[in-house]
Design an enzyme around this catalytic site. Structure first.
Site, PDB file in Angstrom:
ATOM      1  N   TYR A 129      14.127  30.160   7.925  1.00 30.82           N
ATOM      2  CA  TYR A 129      12.929  31.005   8.176  1.00 30.82           C
ATOM      3  C   TYR A 129      12.361  30.842   9.767  1.00 30.82           C
ATOM      4  O   TYR A 129      13.022  29.714  10.235  1.00 30.82           O
ATOM      5  CB  TYR A 129      11.657  30.400   7.581  1.00 30.82           C
ATOM      6  CG  TYR A 129      11.605  30.324   6.117  1.00 30.82           C
ATOM      7  CD1 TYR A 129      11.828  31.715   5.442  1.00 30.82           C
ATOM      8  CD2 TYR A 129      11.514  29.271   5.208  1.00 30.82           C
ATOM      9  CE1 TYR A 129      11.747  31.874   4.077  1.00 30.82           C
ATOM     10  CE2 TYR A 129      11.398  29.196   3.875  1.00 30.82           C
ATOM     11  CZ  TYR A 129      11.585  30.655   3.407  1.00 30.82           C
ATOM     12  OH  TYR A 129      11.589  30.767   2.044  1.00 30.82           O
ATOM     13  N   LYS A 164       0.895  -1.225   0.021  1.00 29.88           N
ATOM     14  CA  LYS A 164      -0.027   0.035  -0.027  1.00 29.88           C
ATOM     15  C   LYS A 164       1.047   1.306   0.082  1.00 29.88           C
ATOM     16  O   LYS A 164       2.101   1.344   0.142  1.00 29.88           O
ATOM     17  CB  LYS A 164      -0.907  -0.136   1.240  1.00 29.88           C
ATOM     18  CG  LYS A 164      -0.137   0.000   2.429  1.00 29.88           C
ATOM     19  CD  LYS A 164      -0.878  -0.244   3.891  1.00 29.88           C
ATOM     20  CE  LYS A 164      -0.178  -0.428   5.027  1.00 29.88           C
ATOM     21  NZ  LYS A 164      -1.036  -0.662   6.087  1.00 29.88           N
TER      22      LYS A 164
HETATM   23  C1  LIG Z   1      -0.179  -1.457   6.893  1.00 26.36           C
HETATM   24  C2  LIG Z   1      -0.719  -2.820   7.505  1.00 26.36           C
HETATM   25  C3  LIG Z   1      -0.137  -3.813   7.770  1.00 26.36           C
HETATM   26  C4  LIG Z   1       1.311  -3.905   7.658  1.00 26.36           C
HETATM   27  O1  LIG Z   1       1.972  -3.317   8.908  1.00 26.36           O
HETATM   28  P1  LIG Z   1       3.548  -3.179   9.214  1.00 26.36           P
HETATM   29  O2  LIG Z   1       3.461  -2.662  10.582  1.00 26.36           O
HETATM   30  O3  LIG Z   1       4.161  -2.379   8.209  1.00 26.36           O
HETATM   31  O4  LIG Z   1       3.947  -4.632   9.047  1.00 26.36           O
HETATM   32  C5  LIG Z   1      -0.654  -5.200   7.988  1.00 26.36           C
HETATM   33  N1  LIG Z   1      -2.043  -5.408   7.967  1.00 26.36           N
HETATM   34  C6  LIG Z   1      -2.760  -4.235   8.057  1.00 26.36           C
HETATM   35  C7  LIG Z   1      -4.321  -4.087   8.128  1.00 26.36           C
HETATM   36  C8  LIG Z   1      -2.357  -2.772   7.624  1.00 26.36           C
HETATM   37  O5  LIG Z   1      -3.138  -1.827   7.552  1.00 26.36           O
END
Ligand SMILES: *Cc1c(COP(=O)(O)O)cnc(C)c1O
Length: 376
Positions: free
Chosen positions: A266, A36
């Protein structure tokens, strides 16, 4: 290789290595690699192909749209998408053979889309065992399972999985993880009483995959570890056998000597105490460098220097001191590679975590992929 003047160098072989390493940890459980958010900033397709090359069984995304992009670009592996809205295109997801997470309200529109398509939807029912985010509450769960069993009997859905998500697995000693796993086992038992016994029970994110064997079940869903980063505050990625896959680098854009009292950037929040040399780094908050990062490290000519003053939209300043041979054009590593600087160091400087640092590197920074598997 000549790199763009500002680049996030993505080592695809590091992603594959990390998936292999995690697979060995969790065997015989399967591995879903979370790709994702543009592969946690590494590039959706780069991450997907490298994770599959490393042996990932599944790929996971939040949104159906992200899964459709993977399908459109030829990814044929199992895919799971788990975060929907009323605007989500369930029909497109079903047609593209994308497994859909179901938290409650979404079951009916998914069954309806399946009915119109004359094709059963593959779903994973989600139970909220304590995170308080998505997923069915424990009290709504028997009702959800009952409706799912009914739709399954009607041939509209097939329940492929049941899953939950952990809240505090990055702090392995907290008792809430035990409570969540207990609630998960209870939810599985309720489903079983309704005749729902799916092949894939999954609960573990990266921290649980690495610290809680009792959370592995049939599959783990791992994200940050796939990209070589540690989910634990007191561990680095490499100390867990992981290789950070992103190296953020550029070159020094300007160097100059300034007198004592010179203010920097800044707000003039920082003034130098003595005459010094300042180096200008051409990356800013528009590129994902947090504006509030204070005293964050970079590596130039093998030495660490630290950011001084506010990060601006396009640039920040490092104090080089007077005993320095840094020149315009020298290579700068912000984090990753062999620098010994982790995204987590920038997270600490900015009051956030490595996850946020890597996922927010902006689109103005070209991704340069190295060590990718040759295309078949
Ligand atoms: C993003 C996500 C993961 C992965 O989590 P990590 O901590 O990056 O391993 C697993 N399950 C769900 C539902 C997520 O949203």
């Amino acid at each position: 290789m000549k790199l763009p003047e500002r680049a996030a160098v993505i080592d695809a072989s590091a992603i594959a290595h990390n998936v292999r390493t995690i697979s060995e940890y969790v065997r015989p459980a399967k591995v879903l690699a979370a790709v994702k958010a543009d592969g946690y900033g590494h590039g959706l397709m780069t991450a997907a192909k490298a994770a599959l090359a490393g042996g990932a069984d599944w790929l996971g995304v939040a949104h159906i749209d992200e899964a459709l992009q993977l399908r459109a670009q030829g990814i044929e592996s199992p895919l799971l998408a788990w975060l929907h809205t009323r605007g989500s295109d369930f029909a497109a997801g079903i047609e593209a053979h994308i497994d859909l997470g179901v938290s409650g309200w979404d079951l009916e529109p998914i069954a309806e889309a399946a009915n119109l398509l004359h094709e059963p939807a593959r779903v994973h029912l989600k139970i909220d065992t304590g995170l308080g985010r998505n997923g069915s509450t424990m009290s709504d769960w028997p009702g959800l399972v009952e409706r799912a069993a009914m739709f399954q009997n009607q041939g509209l859905i097939s329940v492929e999985g049941i899953f939950t998500h952990m809240a505090v697995a990055d702090e392995p000693d907290r008792k809430e993880t035990d409570e969540q796993l207990e609630a998960f086992r209870e939810a599985l038992a309720v489903a079983e009483r309704h005749g729902i016994v799916p092949d894939l029970r999954h609960a573990a994110n990266t921290p649980a995959a690495l610290s809680r064997p009792d959370a592995h079940f049939d599959m783990v869903r791992v994200g940050v570890g796939v990209y070589g980063h540690s989910p634990f505050a007191d561990r680095t990625g490499p100390s867990l056998g992981l290789k950070p896959a992103m190296e953020l680098r550029t070159t020094v854009a300007n160097v100059k000597t300034v007198p004592a009292g010179q203010g920097i950037s800044y707000g003039l929040t920082h003034r130098v105490e003595a005459p010094t040399r300042l180096g200008l780094i051409p990356l800013g908050y528009a590129d994902g460098i947090p504006r509030i990062a204070v005293g964050a490290p970079v590596l130039i000519r093998g030495r660490r220097y630290h950011s001084a003053g506010r990060v601006a939209m396009d640039q920040f300043v490092v104090d080089l001191g007077t005993d320095t041979d840094v020149e315009v054009g020298d290579q700068v590593i912000v984090f990753g590679g062999n620098s010994g600087i982790e995204a987590a160091d920038w997270g600490t400087a900015a009051g956030t975590i490595n996850y946020e640092i890597i996922t927010r590197i902006g689109t103005r920074v070209p991704r340069v992929v190295i060590n990718a598997e040759p295309e078949q």
